[in-house]
Every structure is written in structure tokens, then in C-alpha cells.
Design a protein around this motif. Structure first.
Motif, PDB file in Angstrom:
ATOM      1  N   THR A   1      33.542  43.927  54.867  1.00  0.00           N
ATOM      2  CA  THR A   1      33.262  43.314  53.591  1.00  0.00           C
ATOM      3  C   THR A   1      33.513  43.937  52.609  1.00  0.00           C
ATOM      4  N   CYS A   2      33.710  45.131  52.255  1.00  0.00           N
ATOM      5  CA  CYS A   2      33.983  46.254  51.280  1.00  0.00           C
ATOM      6  C   CYS A   2      35.611  45.749  51.223  1.00  0.00           C
ATOM      7  N   PHE A   3      36.230  45.662  52.240  1.00  0.00           N
ATOM      8  CA  PHE A   3      38.061  45.369  52.035  1.00  0.00           C
ATOM      9  C   PHE A   3      38.026  43.849  51.499  1.00  0.00           C
ATOM     10  N   ASN A   4      37.201  43.051  52.064  1.00  0.00           N
ATOM     11  CA  ASN A   4      37.312  41.694  51.556  1.00  0.00           C
ATOM     12  C   ASN A   4      37.064  41.609  50.100  1.00  0.00           C
ATOM     13  N   LYS A   5      35.984  42.322  49.612  1.00  0.00           N
ATOM     14  CA  LYS A   5      35.483  42.264  48.043  1.00  0.00           C
ATOM     15  C   LYS A   5      36.566  42.904  47.375  1.00  0.00           C
ATOM     16  N   ILE A   6      37.127  43.997  47.771  1.00  0.00           N
ATOM     17  CA  ILE A   6      38.226  44.740  47.211  1.00  0.00           C
ATOM     18  C   ILE A   6      39.495  43.787  46.862  1.00  0.00           C
TER      19      ILE A   6
ATOM     20  N   GLY B   1      32.144  27.880  46.189  1.00  0.00           N
ATOM     21  CA  GLY B   1      31.689  26.862  47.372  1.00  0.00           C
ATOM     22  C   GLY B   1      30.098  27.133  47.546  1.00  0.00           C
ATOM     23  N   ALA B   2      29.807  26.854  48.799  1.00  0.00           N
ATOM     24  CA  ALA B   2      28.535  26.817  49.108  1.00  0.00           C
ATOM     25  C   ALA B   2      27.985  28.318  49.688  1.00  0.00           C
ATOM     26  N   TYR B   3      27.871  29.009  48.695  1.00  0.00           N
ATOM     27  CA  TYR B   3      27.499  30.608  49.301  1.00  0.00           C
ATOM     28  C   TYR B   3      26.268  30.850  48.255  1.00  0.00           C
ATOM     29  N   THR B   4      25.292  30.241  48.632  1.00  0.00           N
ATOM     30  CA  THR B   4      23.961  30.471  47.647  1.00  0.00           C
ATOM     31  C   THR B   4      23.619  31.889  47.461  1.00  0.00           C
ATOM     32  N   GLY B   5      23.455  32.251  46.050  1.00  0.00           N
ATOM     33  CA  GLY B   5      22.983  33.512  45.823  1.00  0.00           C
ATOM     34  C   GLY B   5      24.368  34.335  45.426  1.00  0.00           C
ATOM     35  N   GLU B   6      25.425  34.014  45.680  1.00  0.00           N
ATOM     36  CA  GLU B   6      26.467  34.975  45.563  1.00  0.00           C
ATOM     37  C   GLU B   6      27.314  34.737  44.164  1.00  0.00           C
ATOM     38  N   VAL B   7      28.097  35.594  43.622  1.00  0.00           N
ATOM     39  CA  VAL B   7      28.875  35.606  42.521  1.00  0.00           C
ATOM     40  C   VAL B   7      30.268  36.033  42.600  1.00  0.00           C
TER      41      VAL B   7
ATOM     42  N   SER C   1      43.005  40.764  43.402  1.00  0.00           N
ATOM     43  CA  SER C   1      43.787  39.507  43.181  1.00  0.00           C
ATOM     44  C   SER C   1      43.362  38.817  41.747  1.00  0.00           C
ATOM     45  N   HIS C   2      42.138  39.129  41.178  1.00  0.00           N
ATOM     46  CA  HIS C   2      41.691  38.549  40.113  1.00  0.00           C
ATOM     47  C   HIS C   2      41.821  39.680  38.962  1.00  0.00           C
ATOM     48  N   LYS C   3      42.394  40.645  39.185  1.00  0.00           N
ATOM     49  CA  LYS C   3      42.823  41.763  38.203  1.00  0.00           C
ATOM     50  C   LYS C   3      41.320  42.513  37.529  1.00  0.00           C
TER      51      LYS C   3
ATOM     52  N   GLN D   1      28.098  44.891  39.409  1.00  0.00           N
ATOM     53  CA  GLN D   1      27.765  45.858  40.480  1.00  0.00           C
ATOM     54  C   GLN D   1      28.160  45.204  41.846  1.00  0.00           C
ATOM     55  N   ASP D   2      28.723  44.163  42.031  1.00  0.00           N
ATOM     56  CA  ASP D   2      29.170  43.401  43.359  1.00  0.00           C
ATOM     57  C   ASP D   2      29.767  42.232  43.227  1.00  0.00           C
ATOM     58  N   LEU D   3      30.173  41.684  44.072  1.00  0.00           N
ATOM     59  CA  LEU D   3      30.756  40.420  44.228  1.00  0.00           C
ATOM     60  C   LEU D   3      31.115  39.899  45.590  1.00  0.00           C
ATOM     61  N   TYR D   4      31.239  38.516  45.704  1.00  0.00           N
ATOM     62  CA  TYR D   4      31.437  37.780  46.895  1.00  0.00           C
ATOM     63  C   TYR D   4      32.944  37.413  46.769  1.00  0.00           C
ATOM     64  N   TRP D   5      33.808  37.660  48.114  1.00  0.00           N
ATOM     65  CA  TRP D   5      35.184  37.571  48.032  1.00  0.00           C
ATOM     66  C   TRP D   5      35.603  36.238  47.872  1.00  0.00           C
ATOM     67  N   LYS D   6      34.792  34.965  48.077  1.00  0.00           N
ATOM     68  CA  LYS D   6      35.324  33.633  47.966  1.00  0.00           C
ATOM     69  C   LYS D   6      35.339  33.303  46.632  1.00  0.00           C
ATOM     70  N   ASP D   7      36.203  32.345  46.013  1.00  0.00           N
ATOM     71  CA  ASP D   7      36.253  32.095  44.680  1.00  0.00           C
ATOM     72  C   ASP D   7      35.214  31.024  44.266  1.00  0.00           C
TER      73      ASP D   7
END
Ligand code: PGA
Length: 250
Positions: free
Chosen positions: A109-114, A73-79, A119-121, A65-71
């Protein structure tokens, strides 16, 4: 030909046991259905379980239902996108109006997430739609075109199956109100024209455009009969095997 896609957005619902039962019942009810794709988008804690349940089933895809755009790292709570791929996701909802309204999601943020998803297919299901105020002011077209441009201009895709768009009028989500199929179809035409301007006509023709907002077994056929509507993003009615199976079997 665009294969119809019926996508279940469970939102923040379902404990493990209920989820297992729902998916098992659903699989029994849609067994033998062909010519359409199904996506199940549960909350993160259920992804691995659902992946096991649908393993080996053609045309049934796992989505987040969502993701974070970094692969990582220190981004507590994100996937991240690689984490979603690791658990078997093929799709991910991005920019749902609930995230835009309640979790400070912006077009940037939507742009970054897309970009991360592509890039990860992972296939992003990008949600766009107007508020009631915008609708009443006659600004539907302006709103959805602006969202598409801001979220997609500059993204790199080679074919239309790398992207899905869900048009969800915000006033229709969870309210029991729906747009008329005719109106929704008109908005889809505008969306496809905008996609053609961004990615070219060939890709635009391949992108699946879903309608979302109070889709139910009783109204799905009306939407699916529209030429430009290729499926639905379903919230409330996807939480019961019977109603979602009826939607899949429209
Ligand atoms: P709904 O939700 O079907 O409950 O209106 C749709 C959505 O938010 O994706």
C-alpha cells in the motif's frame, strides 16, 4: 546542497481555533529564518485553513498525513492525491509506523501511495524504522533497507527533490527516547546507499533524510550536526509554536 527540512506531524490533534493560533504564533517566530524549509502536516480537516494562513510564505509547505492511491471514486472515507493538490498540499507523509501498525498499511500500500503522490507532483515523506525487538536483535539495517526496497523499487523519479525519507525508530516515537545522533547518522548512510542502488548516486545525494522520534528543542542540534541528517519529522514538539520554532531555529 540539501536544504534542511523541519516537518511538523500534528497527527490526530488540533481543533480549528487552536490550529490558527499555533500557525500564527509559529509564523511570527520563524519570520526571517532563511536557509531551511518547513512543512506543516495537519489532519485533513485543517488543510484548507492552514493553506490560507501560510499562503505566500516562501519555504513553508503544506503536507497531508496520508492519501489513497486512486484519483476518485467509491472509496468512502479516503482522500486522493488530486484532492490534496487541490487544497494546496505539496507533501504527504506515507507509511508512518502508526499507520503501518494500526491501519494495516503494508509495503504494497505504501508503494501504491508513493506512486500516486509522485505522479501528482506531491513529495512523499516515506517513513521507515525498526521496532524495539528488531533493534535489540541487531536488525535495524535489514528492516529499513527492506522497507526502502519494497516501497521504492520501481518508482519513477527524475530528481531527488521528489522524495523525502524519514527514519523513525518506532521505539523512539512519542516515548521521550531518541536514537543517538551517531547511530542515526550510520543508519542514514545505509539509507542513502540503498537509494543510490535504487535510483543512482546523483538522485540519492539529493534526497533529504529526516530523523524522527522524540525530537525536541534540546536535542535537534545534535541530529542536525550529522552530515547525513537533513532535517526532522516532529510529532509532539510540533504542537506548540514555541518548541517547534526552536526546532526550526536550531
Ligand atoms: P514524536 O513523533 O516527535 O512525538 O516522537 C514523531 C513522529 O511520529 O513522526
Amino acid at each position: 546542497m540539501r536544504t534542511p527540512l523541519l516537518a511538523a506531524n500534528w497527527k490526530m490533534n488540533m481543533a480549528r481555533q487552536d490550529a490558527h493560533k499555533l500557525v500564527e504564533d509559529l509564523l511570527a517566530k520563524v519570520n526571517g529564518v532563511s536557509g531551511r524549509d518547513i512543512a506543516i502536516c495537519p489532519p485533513f480537516h485543517l488543510l484548507a485553513d492552514i493553506e490560507k494562513l501560510i499562503e505566500g510564505r516562501d519555504s513553508i509547505y503544506l503536507g497531508a498525513q496520508d492519501l489513497y492511491w486512486k484519483d476518485s471514486g467509491a472509496y468512502t472515507g479516503e482522500v486522493s492525491a488530486p484532492m490534496l493538490c487541490d487544497v494546496g498540499c505539496k507533501m504527504v507523509i506515507i507509511g508512518h509506523s502508526e499507520r503501518r501498525a494500526m491501519f494495516a498499511e503494508t509495503d504494497q500500500t505504501c508503494f501504491n501511495k508513493i506512486a500516486a503522490a509522485i505522479s501528482h507532483k506531491l513529495v512523499p515523506i516515506l517513513c521507515v524504522g525498526e521496532s524495539l525487538e528488531e533493534r535489540e536483535a541487531g536488525k535495524t539495517e535489514e528492516k529499513v533497507v527492506a522497507q526502502l526496497r519494497a516501497d521504492l523499487q520501481g518508482q519513477k523519479i527524475e530528481s531527488g527533490d521528489q522524495l523525502v525519507i524519514a527514519y523513525e525508530p518506532i521505539w523512539a516515537i512519542g516515548t521521550g527516547k531518541t536514537d543517538s545522533p551517531e547511530n542515526a547518522n550510520k543508519t542514514m548512510i545505509i539509507l542513502r546507499q540503498t537509494l543510490a542502488e535504487i535510483f543512482g548516486a546523483e538522485i540519492a545525494q539529493q534526497v533529504r533524510l529526516l530523523y524522527g522520534g522524540s525530537v525536541k528543542p534540546e536535542n535537534i542540534a545534535g541530529f542536525m550536526n550529522c552530515e547525513e541528517i537533513d532535517g526532522a519529522l516532529v510529532g509532539g514538539a510540533s504542537l506548540k509554536a514555541d518548541s517547534f520554532a526552536k526546532i526550526v531555529n536550531y
